[in-house]
Write a protein that holds these residues in place. Structure first.
Motif, mmCIF file in Angstrom:
data_model
loop_
_atom_site.group_PDB
_atom_site.id
_atom_site.type_symbol
_atom_site.label_atom_id
_atom_site.label_comp_id
_atom_site.label_asym_id
_atom_site.label_seq_id
_atom_site.Cartn_x
_atom_site.Cartn_y
_atom_site.Cartn_z
ATOM 1 N N CYS A 51 -11.871 4.273 -6.383
ATOM 2 C CA CYS A 51 -10.667 4.597 -7.133
ATOM 3 C C CYS A 51 -10.611 3.841 -8.458
ATOM 4 O O CYS A 51 -10.322 4.416 -9.506
ATOM 5 N N SER A 54 0.833 -1.204 0.000
ATOM 6 C CA SER A 54 0.000 0.000 0.000
ATOM 7 C C SER A 54 0.866 1.252 0.000
ATOM 8 O O SER A 54 0.580 2.228 -0.695
ATOM 9 N N ARG A 55 1.942 1.192 0.773
ATOM 10 C CA ARG A 55 2.856 2.343 0.818
ATOM 11 C C ARG A 55 3.572 2.532 -0.522
ATOM 12 O O ARG A 55 3.814 3.662 -0.944
ATOM 13 N N THR A 85 1.181 4.136 -3.562
ATOM 14 C CA THR A 85 0.919 5.580 -3.619
ATOM 15 C C THR A 85 2.124 6.381 -4.121
ATOM 16 O O THR A 85 2.094 7.603 -4.117
ATOM 17 N N ASP A 105 -3.566 9.830 -7.830
ATOM 18 C CA ASP A 105 -2.875 10.782 -6.959
ATOM 19 C C ASP A 105 -3.775 11.564 -6.003
ATOM 20 O O ASP A 105 -3.414 11.719 -4.832
ATOM 21 N N TYR A 155 -4.317 9.626 -2.821
ATOM 22 C CA TYR A 155 -3.169 9.048 -2.121
ATOM 23 C C TYR A 155 -3.051 9.497 -0.667
ATOM 24 O O TYR A 155 -2.758 8.684 0.210
ATOM 25 N N TYR A 165 -5.582 7.669 1.339
ATOM 26 C CA TYR A 165 -5.249 6.247 1.384
ATOM 27 C C TYR A 165 -4.074 6.002 2.336
ATOM 28 O O TYR A 165 -4.079 5.040 3.110
ATOM 29 N N ASN A 166 -3.069 6.884 2.286
ATOM 30 C CA ASN A 166 -1.926 6.747 3.192
ATOM 31 C C ASN A 166 -2.366 6.868 4.644
ATOM 32 O O ASN A 166 -1.866 6.152 5.514
#
Length: 176
Positions: A171, A121-122, A125, A132, A135, A138-139
């Motif tokens: 998304c 996941s990291r 992004t 974008d 992101y 999501y982060n």
């Protein structure tokens, strides 16, 4: 690369066939039987055709294939050092599916699946042009997910997974 194996047998031969298959998955296969020890996906179908059984075995996605590695010169990484986006997304789909299923069966997901999903996941992004505007959110969800996992707050973990699933749908609808 997929490997296929077909064998015709009788119903009486079926138990011995399953024993050979079990042996081929645990260690060395019998002569003439494929090695299943490194297969990531195995499909088995058995059809009764007028009293004769046809067993078809298909193995694919071998664990040591290049799409599983990051160190070789096989094209597994992009010039910026990130893994190929398609491969990353496939890994994420696999780990997320395991996590999602476990939670909805009221069981604890495997540590490895959670760790892989968080790490991927990291990475996800960092790809420009793939969503974008979402992101940052999501982060933040990834941070909440990781904290819930580390503190063993399964309720918060479950809620965050459900939120991430909703966000993924949104998304993919927008950017796929």
């Amino acid at each position: 690369m997929a490997e296929k194996f077909t064998q015709t047998l009788t119903r009486d031969d079926l138990p011995a066939f399953f024993r050979k298959l079990a042996d081929a998955c645990e260690s060395t296969p019998s002569e003439g039987f494929p090695d299943c020890t490194k297969a990531k996906k195995i499909r088995l179908s058995i059809k009764d055709e007028y009293g004769q059984l046809t067993a078809k075995l298909k193995m694919s996605a071998y664990i040591d294939e290049c799409d599983q590695c990051d160190e070789c010169e096989c094209g597994g990484k992009r010039p910026d050092g990130l893994p190929q986006y398609k491969r990353l997304k496939k890994r994420m789909a696999t780990s997320f599916k395991v996590i999602f299923k476990a939670l909805h069966l009221n069981s604890v997901p495997p540590d490895e699946a959670v760790a892989d999903f968080i790490a991927d996941s990291r990475l996800m992004t960092k790809y420009p042009g793939k969503g974008d505007p979402l992101y940052a959110e999501y982060n933040k969800l990834t941070d909440i997910l990781e904290e819930a996992w580390q503190t063993k707050n399964l309720q918060k973990f479950h809620e965050t997974v459900d939120t991430m699933n909703h966000m993924k749908t949104q998304c993919h609808h927008q950017y796929k």
